[in-house]
Scaffold this active site. Structure first.
Site, PDB file in Angstrom:
ATOM      1  N   GLY A  49     -35.293  34.162  25.829  1.00 46.29           N
ATOM      2  CA  GLY A  49     -35.495  34.833  27.107  1.00 46.29           C
ATOM      3  C   GLY A  49     -34.592  34.393  28.239  1.00 46.29           C
ATOM      4  O   GLY A  49     -34.732  34.892  29.357  1.00 46.29           O
ATOM      5  N   ALA A  64     -32.120  34.819  19.702  1.00 46.43           N
ATOM      6  CA  ALA A  64     -32.620  34.329  20.994  1.00 46.43           C
ATOM      7  C   ALA A  64     -31.508  33.918  21.953  1.00 46.43           C
ATOM      8  O   ALA A  64     -30.471  33.384  21.550  1.00 46.43           O
ATOM      9  CB  ALA A  64     -33.576  33.151  20.822  1.00 46.43           C
ATOM     10  N   GLY A  65     -31.750  34.194  23.223  1.00 37.55           N
ATOM     11  CA  GLY A  65     -30.884  33.727  24.291  1.00 37.55           C
ATOM     12  C   GLY A  65     -29.737  34.648  24.658  1.00 37.55           C
ATOM     13  O   GLY A  65     -29.023  34.377  25.622  1.00 37.55           O
ATOM     14  N   ASN A  68     -34.520  40.667  22.225  1.00 40.15           N
ATOM     15  CA  ASN A  68     -35.600  41.472  22.769  1.00 40.15           C
ATOM     16  C   ASN A  68     -35.454  41.618  24.286  1.00 40.15           C
ATOM     17  O   ASN A  68     -35.224  42.696  24.810  1.00 40.15           O
ATOM     18  CB  ASN A  68     -36.950  40.857  22.410  1.00 40.15           C
ATOM     19  CG  ASN A  68     -38.151  41.734  22.762  1.00 40.15           C
ATOM     20  OD1 ASN A  68     -39.254  41.489  22.317  1.00 40.15           O
ATOM     21  ND2 ASN A  68     -37.977  42.773  23.555  1.00 40.15           N
ATOM     22  N   THR A  69     -35.554  40.494  25.006  1.00 38.43           N
ATOM     23  CA  THR A  69     -35.624  40.531  26.463  1.00 38.43           C
ATOM     24  C   THR A  69     -34.421  41.209  27.092  1.00 38.43           C
ATOM     25  O   THR A  69     -34.568  41.966  28.063  1.00 38.43           O
ATOM     26  CB  THR A  69     -35.762  39.096  27.016  1.00 38.43           C
ATOM     27  OG1 THR A  69     -36.849  38.443  26.357  1.00 38.43           O
ATOM     28  CG2 THR A  69     -36.016  39.108  28.505  1.00 38.43           C
ATOM     29  N   LYS A 107     -40.518  36.350  10.190  1.00 32.28           N
ATOM     30  CA  LYS A 107     -39.711  35.504  11.076  1.00 32.28           C
ATOM     31  C   LYS A 107     -40.580  34.307  11.440  1.00 32.28           C
ATOM     32  O   LYS A 107     -41.609  34.456  12.097  1.00 32.28           O
ATOM     33  CB  LYS A 107     -39.281  36.251  12.327  1.00 32.28           C
ATOM     34  CG  LYS A 107     -38.480  35.370  13.278  1.00 32.28           C
ATOM     35  CD  LYS A 107     -38.291  35.998  14.639  1.00 32.28           C
ATOM     36  CE  LYS A 107     -37.734  34.971  15.616  1.00 32.28           C
ATOM     37  NZ  LYS A 107     -37.660  35.479  16.999  1.00 32.28           N
TER      38      LYS A 107
END
Length: 256
Positions: A156, A183-184, A205-206, A95
């Site tokens: 995040g 993301a996001g 992830n977050t 990635k």
């Protein structure tokens, strides 16, 4: 199931491995989600002398591993990190992140294309973290990428899909290219929306790791992805401005 660089993965959910409250919680989140790919950072693998234990945990997950170049702000740094990651993790999947702005973590489009070209020529299978810009997407494909990973929102933030028009346009511009919203994302509904738009997978992830119950949230994302995939395949109705009765008017009583 999604196919990337000729390899089918078990689930459209890709999960990061950072920020979990414990290794046991991380493992349970992967188990309940059925995630097909785990993204890992070389920095995390090597940090604090605990890298061997972390790597053993990742191997026990039984999923495809994709290292990333998280935190890299230059082409040289990203390329060097990718080569080190290939040696450590034994995979040519990477990635690719080349960050251009410290606050938003927005990709550097010029550095991203250059690094992608170098790495594909070196035999890597590059998954570029990019924006929803179609011109940039085209340049990355010309550089040798066979996958695009546009952001939903800054990393995040949990804001979801900030630019629906841009994502929808990118998807339509390259209909045959596998794409991952990366993301996001903050809620399972964001993931379902991405699948309804025609994307092949999501990476997050977050939203899972920092949830009150990460394992339950991971399972929620998995179920939402399946719902979005089914909805896309079912050819949903188009929105309209005016109301349309769902009950037939035929047979209504006539009052005089």
């Amino acid at each position: 199931m999604p196919v990337f660089y000729g390899t089918e993965i078990a689930s459209p959910l890709m999960l990061g491995t950072a920020q979990y409250p414990s290794p046991a919680v991380l493992a349970e989140a992967f188990r309940r989600s059925g995630a097909g790919v785990a993204t890992v950072s070389l920095r995390r693998e090597a940090a604090g002398g605990g890298g061997a234990e972390f790597w053993a945990l990742i191997r026990e997950l039984g999923v495809r591993v994709m290292p990333n170049t998280a935190g890299c702000h230059s082409v040289r740094e990203a390329v060097t990190t990718a080569h080190m990651a290939r040696e450590v993790f034994g995979t040519d999947w990477i990635k690719l992140e080349v960050i251009g702005h410290a606050d938003t973590l927005q990709p550097d489009p010029f550095g991203l294309v250059e690094a992608a070209r170098i790495l594909t020529e070196d035999g890597f299978r590059v998954f570029p973290y990019t924006t929803e810009d179609g011109i940039l997407g085209g340049r990355l494909l010309e550089a040798g990428c066979e996958v695009l990973m546009p952001w939903g929102a800054p990393i995040g933030t949990g804001l979801g899909l900030n630019n629906l028009y841009g994502l929808r346009t990118l998807r339509a511009q390259f209909p045959e290219v596998p794409m991952v919203v990366d993301a996001g994302l903050g809620r399972p509904s964001h993931a379902a929306q991405a699948m309804e738009l025609g994307f092949d997978a999501v990476l997050l992830n977050t939203a899972v790791a920092r949830a009150g119950d990460p394992a339950a949230m991971a399972e929620g994302f998995a179920r939402a992805l399946e719902a979005g995939r089914l909805a896309r395949a079912a050819d949903p109705m188009e929105p309209r401005d005016m109301a349309a009765p769902s009950t037939p008017l035929l047979g209504l009583a006539v009052l005089e």
